[in-house]
Design a protein around this motif. Structure first.
Motif, PDB file in Angstrom:
ATOM      1  N   LEU A   1       0.838  -1.190   0.000  1.00 24.41           N
ATOM      2  CA  LEU A   1       0.000   0.000   0.000  1.00 24.41           C
ATOM      3  C   LEU A   1       0.877   1.245   0.000  1.00 24.41           C
ATOM      4  O   LEU A   1       1.798   1.359   0.805  1.00 24.41           O
ATOM      5  N   THR A   2       0.596   2.189  -0.910  1.00 25.14           N
ATOM      6  CA  THR A   2       1.392   3.422  -0.984  1.00 25.14           C
ATOM      7  C   THR A   2       0.577   4.676  -0.701  1.00 25.14           C
ATOM      8  O   THR A   2       1.137   5.732  -0.428  1.00 25.14           O
ATOM      9  N   SER A   3      -0.759   4.564  -0.764  1.00 25.68           N
ATOM     10  CA  SER A   3      -1.595   5.714  -0.422  1.00 25.68           C
ATOM     11  C   SER A   3      -2.972   5.240  -0.007  1.00 25.68           C
ATOM     12  O   SER A   3      -3.427   4.163  -0.402  1.00 25.68           O
ATOM     13  N   LEU A   4      -3.630   6.035   0.814  1.00 22.27           N
ATOM     14  CA  LEU A   4      -4.983   5.736   1.256  1.00 22.27           C
ATOM     15  C   LEU A   4      -5.759   7.034   1.376  1.00 22.27           C
ATOM     16  O   LEU A   4      -5.318   7.975   2.039  1.00 22.27           O
ATOM     17  N   THR A   5      -6.907   7.086   0.707  1.00 25.17           N
ATOM     18  CA  THR A   5      -7.770   8.264   0.758  1.00 25.17           C
ATOM     19  C   THR A   5      -9.117   7.867   1.337  1.00 25.17           C
ATOM     20  O   THR A   5      -9.755   6.931   0.852  1.00 25.17           O
ATOM     21  N   VAL A   6      -9.531   8.570   2.389  1.00 20.10           N
ATOM     22  CA  VAL A   6     -10.836   8.348   3.004  1.00 20.10           C
ATOM     23  C   VAL A   6     -11.650   9.624   2.807  1.00 20.10           C
ATOM     24  O   VAL A   6     -11.243  10.688   3.289  1.00 20.10           O
ATOM     25  N   PRO A   7     -12.749   9.559   2.074  1.00 22.44           N
ATOM     26  CA  PRO A   7     -13.539  10.765   1.780  1.00 22.44           C
ATOM     27  C   PRO A   7     -13.900  11.567   3.021  1.00 22.44           C
ATOM     28  O   PRO A   7     -14.412  11.023   4.001  1.00 22.44           O
ATOM     29  N   GLY A   8     -13.581  12.862   2.973  1.00 25.37           N
ATOM     30  CA  GLY A   8     -13.938  13.762   4.061  1.00 25.37           C
ATOM     31  C   GLY A   8     -13.070  13.665   5.291  1.00 25.37           C
ATOM     32  O   GLY A   8     -13.334  14.341   6.292  1.00 25.37           O
ATOM     33  N   LYS A   9     -12.010  12.841   5.233  1.00 21.18           N
ATOM     34  CA  LYS A   9     -11.166  12.668   6.416  1.00 21.18           C
ATOM     35  C   LYS A   9      -9.690  12.723   6.027  1.00 21.18           C
ATOM     36  O   LYS A   9      -9.328  12.464   4.885  1.00 21.18           O
ATOM     37  N   THR A  10      -8.857  13.039   6.988  1.00 19.72           N
ATOM     38  CA  THR A  10      -7.411  13.115   6.760  1.00 19.72           C
ATOM     39  C   THR A  10      -6.728  11.890   7.353  1.00 19.72           C
ATOM     40  O   THR A  10      -6.881  11.599   8.545  1.00 19.72           O
ATOM     41  N   VAL A  11      -5.989  11.189   6.509  1.00 14.87           N
ATOM     42  CA  VAL A  11      -5.256  10.000   6.958  1.00 14.87           C
ATOM     43  C   VAL A  11      -3.827  10.419   7.295  1.00 14.87           C
ATOM     44  O   VAL A  11      -3.143  11.036   6.479  1.00 14.87           O
TER      45      VAL A  11
END
Length: 221
Positions: A166-176
């Motif tokens: 895993l190199t990136s993770l995006t969660v809508p409306g939230k900051t990872v």
């Protein structure tokens, strides 16, 4: 006869031993305290981008009637790989998703409820919708879930075969948090399958893996 001379010695003082013990207790207590503080902060950071209930990704798979043909192609590739013969296998996005569903249970679960491949990129990455389970600091309270979209790099690990990181993770409306990404980037996702006796020789036989517009290409050469 040798002459014995008594030299004066300082009186016994228990303060030094007590001071050393006190310092050791303070250092140990500080380490424990810092560890608890770090875990608490990490737990709070993870809570910012997770939810309490899983949301299973919806995947695009091959038609049920085409599954036997997919199994036959995979079996033929496995036979050639274990026989040290030249072979290639190309898997499209729907075929990758079907492979996720067909993959055996490794003893620690599989990815059916975690990953749905969405697209492929020519820089040897794939994009997937994910629902990643994460333990809470108070593990007896169960898990929470990071639901979003992740990018994985496709690579060959020496003496092991194909793998995903895993190199990136995006969660809508939230900051990872970047620390979370750094921690997960060190995890090899296909390691459990590399330990399955029937799959180990096949995976080790794969020497090259690439991502094209047509799919993920595995090669024994």
């Amino acid at each position: 006869m040798p002459k014995i001379t008594k030299e004066p010695t300082s009186p016994f003082n228990p303060f030094y031993g007590c001071a050393i013990m006190a310092m050791a207790v303070m250092i140990f207590g500080g380490m424990v305290g810092w560890g608890v503080y770090s875990l608490t902060q990490q737990d709070a950071q993870i809570a910012l981008f997770t939810v309490e209930h899983p949301v299973q990704p919806i995947r695009d798979t091959v038609a049920e009637a085409d599954v036997p043909a997919l199994k036959a192609r995979i079996s033929a590739f496995a036979d050639a790989a274990t026989a040290a013969k030249a072979a290639t296998l190309t898997l499209t996005v729907p075929e990758l998703n079907s492979l996720i569903e067909l993959a055996p249970d490794t003893g620690v679960g599989n990815f059916k409820e975690m990953i749905a491949v969405r697209s492929l990129k020519p820089d040897n990455t794939l994009v997937a919708d994910v629902c990643l389970p994460l333990n809470k600091m108070k593990f007896w309270e169960g898990r929470r879930y990071a639901v979003g979209q992740a990018t994985f790099v496709v690579e060959i690990v020496k003496d092991s075969g194909p793998d995903l990181r895993l190199t990136s993770l995006t969660v809508p409306g939230k900051t990872v948090s970047s620390g979370f990404i750094d921690a997960f980037s060190a995890w090899h996702w296909l390691t459990p399958y590399q330990k399955v006796a029937s799959l180990t020789p096949v995976m080790k036989a794969v020497k090259k893996i690439s991502v094209t517009a047509d799919g993920v290409v595995l090669s024994t050469e």
